[in-house]
Design a protein around this motif. Structure first.
Motif, PDB file in Angstrom:
ATOM      1  N   SER A   1      13.132   1.070  -0.284  1.00 36.52           N
ATOM      2  CA  SER A   1      12.215   1.567   0.731  1.00 36.52           C
ATOM      3  C   SER A   1      12.112   0.539   1.848  1.00 36.52           C
ATOM      4  N   SER A   2      12.256   0.981   3.098  1.00 38.67           N
ATOM      5  CA  SER A   2      12.144   0.112   4.256  1.00 38.67           C
ATOM      6  C   SER A   2      13.119  -1.071   4.143  1.00 38.67           C
TER       7      SER A   2
ATOM      8  N   TYR B   1      -3.625   2.055   4.399  1.00 37.39           N
ATOM      9  CA  TYR B   1      -2.191   1.798   4.519  1.00 37.39           C
ATOM     10  C   TYR B   1      -1.376   2.981   4.002  1.00 37.39           C
ATOM     11  N   ALA B   2      -1.828   3.594   2.908  1.00 42.08           N
ATOM     12  CA  ALA B   2      -1.147   4.754   2.323  1.00 42.08           C
ATOM     13  C   ALA B   2      -2.205   5.804   1.993  1.00 42.08           C
ATOM     14  N   PRO B   3      -2.662   6.555   2.992  1.00 38.36           N
ATOM     15  CA  PRO B   3      -3.835   7.418   2.816  1.00 38.36           C
ATOM     16  C   PRO B   3      -3.650   8.578   1.862  1.00 38.36           C
TER      17      PRO B   3
ATOM     18  N   HIS C   1       5.221   5.891   6.273  1.00 38.01           N
ATOM     19  CA  HIS C   1       6.384   5.039   6.027  1.00 38.01           C
ATOM     20  C   HIS C   1       6.449   4.511   4.592  1.00 38.01           C
ATOM     21  N   THR C   2       5.323   4.310   3.961  1.00 42.34           N
ATOM     22  CA  THR C   2       5.289   3.733   2.606  1.00 42.34           C
ATOM     23  C   THR C   2       5.451   4.848   1.569  1.00 42.34           C
ATOM     24  N   VAL C   3       6.609   5.480   1.574  1.00 44.34           N
ATOM     25  CA  VAL C   3       6.824   6.699   0.788  1.00 44.34           C
ATOM     26  C   VAL C   3       6.592   6.501  -0.719  1.00 44.34           C
TER      27      VAL C   3
ATOM     28  N   ALA D   1       3.639   9.134  -1.126  1.00 40.20           N
ATOM     29  CA  ALA D   1       4.098  10.430  -1.649  1.00 40.20           C
ATOM     30  C   ALA D   1       4.990  10.217  -2.875  1.00 40.20           C
ATOM     31  N   PRO D   2       4.467   9.595  -3.937  1.00 38.86           N
ATOM     32  CA  PRO D   2       5.324   9.272  -5.088  1.00 38.86           C
ATOM     33  C   PRO D   2       5.884  10.497  -5.799  1.00 38.86           C
TER      34      PRO D   2
END
Length: 287
Positions: A121-122, A178-180, A268-270, A274-275
């Motif tokens: 990721s990223s 950060y990851a809502p 962006h922090t998939v 969105a795991p």
């Protein structure tokens, strides 16, 4: 909060620093466990292995829920990049993508077997891409999550983020922002694992403060490496991100066996935002 079954592994990287990784177990019992690992993950025999790499200022724990959804399919390993999590910091700030790729190669050698599935990721995607291009025989498949092969931004063009927190609730609040869309229990777990107690009773981020002001991968250009990848590759685009769909589609088209998918409700922090959707995309891709 509690994690699913996970074992902690360690090795010495090529730069002499200690590297830490999480070995997600298939024998879920709803509790955490620790201990060393062997080449089979302690589950009775070798299996296909998926190695997951996180982005800058994150840690191996961001892959927790994705790993939990996939451990029936394969052994899942998540590495703390050097300078992050419980891996050692580099006194000389040797944090280029090439150094991280060398650490990844050391981890794969430590695990044995292979070839391996790689997912990043990223920044982790650029590290996985570099390894797949340099040593294609070691890579069974490659998943690149929400990254462009090159950036027009400076290494020092880094968004502000806190180095420390007064209490755990403040860490959790920052992680929620950060990851809502992240599951609440995953947010709490990452909040607990992303900091350590330090001076003045504060909680300090478990990454080198160097990354508060410099992201080395911003100077990278990995376009040519896409041509050297021989395995099946999946490019994942988040729907709520500055990463451009036109670029990720061009990446997929340039890969020899490339595919493209979008997760529209993720930032962006998939792996954390969105795991379930990412695990579903990986499960279909790895089938």
């Amino acid at each position: 909060m509690r994690s699913h079954s996970v074992r902690h592994g360690y090795l010495v990287g090529p730069g002499g620093g200690r590297l830490h990784y999480l070995d997600h177990c298939s024998d879920h019992d709803g509790t955490s466990s620790t201990g060393s690992t062997d080449g089979t993950g302690g589950t009775g025999g070798p299996r296909e292995t998926l190695v997951c790499l996180h982005g800058v200022t994150d840690s191996a724990w961001v892959w927790h829920d994705v790993a939990a959804a996939l451990t029936g399919r394969c052994r899942v390993i998540a590495l703390d990049l050097r300078g992050h999590g419980d891996s050692q910091w580099s006194a000389a700030h040797e944090y280029g993508t090439a150094e991280h790729a060398a650490d990844l190669a050391a981890l794969l050698g430590h695990l044995g077997g292979g070839p391996f599935h790689l997912a990043g990721s990223s920044w982790g995607a650029l590290i996985a891409l570099s390894h797949a291009a340099a040593l294609p025989e070691q890579v069974r498949s490659l998943t690149l999550v929400d990254i462009e092969p090159s950036s027009g931004r400076s290494e020092t063009d880094v968004p502000p983020r806190p180095a420390s927190f007064v209490r755990h609730s403040a860490v959790a609040a920052w992680e929620r922002a950060y990851a809502p869309h992240a599951p609440a229990l995953l947010t709490e777990l990452i909040a607990a694992q992303s900091v350590r107690p330090g001076p003045r009773g504060l909680l300090y981020r478990k990454h080198n403060p160097y990354f508060l002001s410099r992201w080395p991968f911003r100077s990278d250009d990995h376009w040519a490496e896409l041509d050297a990848v021989t395995c099946p590759a999946l490019v994942v685009q988040a729907g709520k991100t500055s990463v451009r769909p036109s670029v990720t589609r061009r990446m997929a088209a340039r890969l020899r066996h490339g595919a493209h998918t979008e997760i529209p409700e993720s930032n962006h922090t998939v792996p954390t935002d969105a795991p379930d959707a990412l695990a579903g995309a990986l499960r279909a891709f790895l089938a």
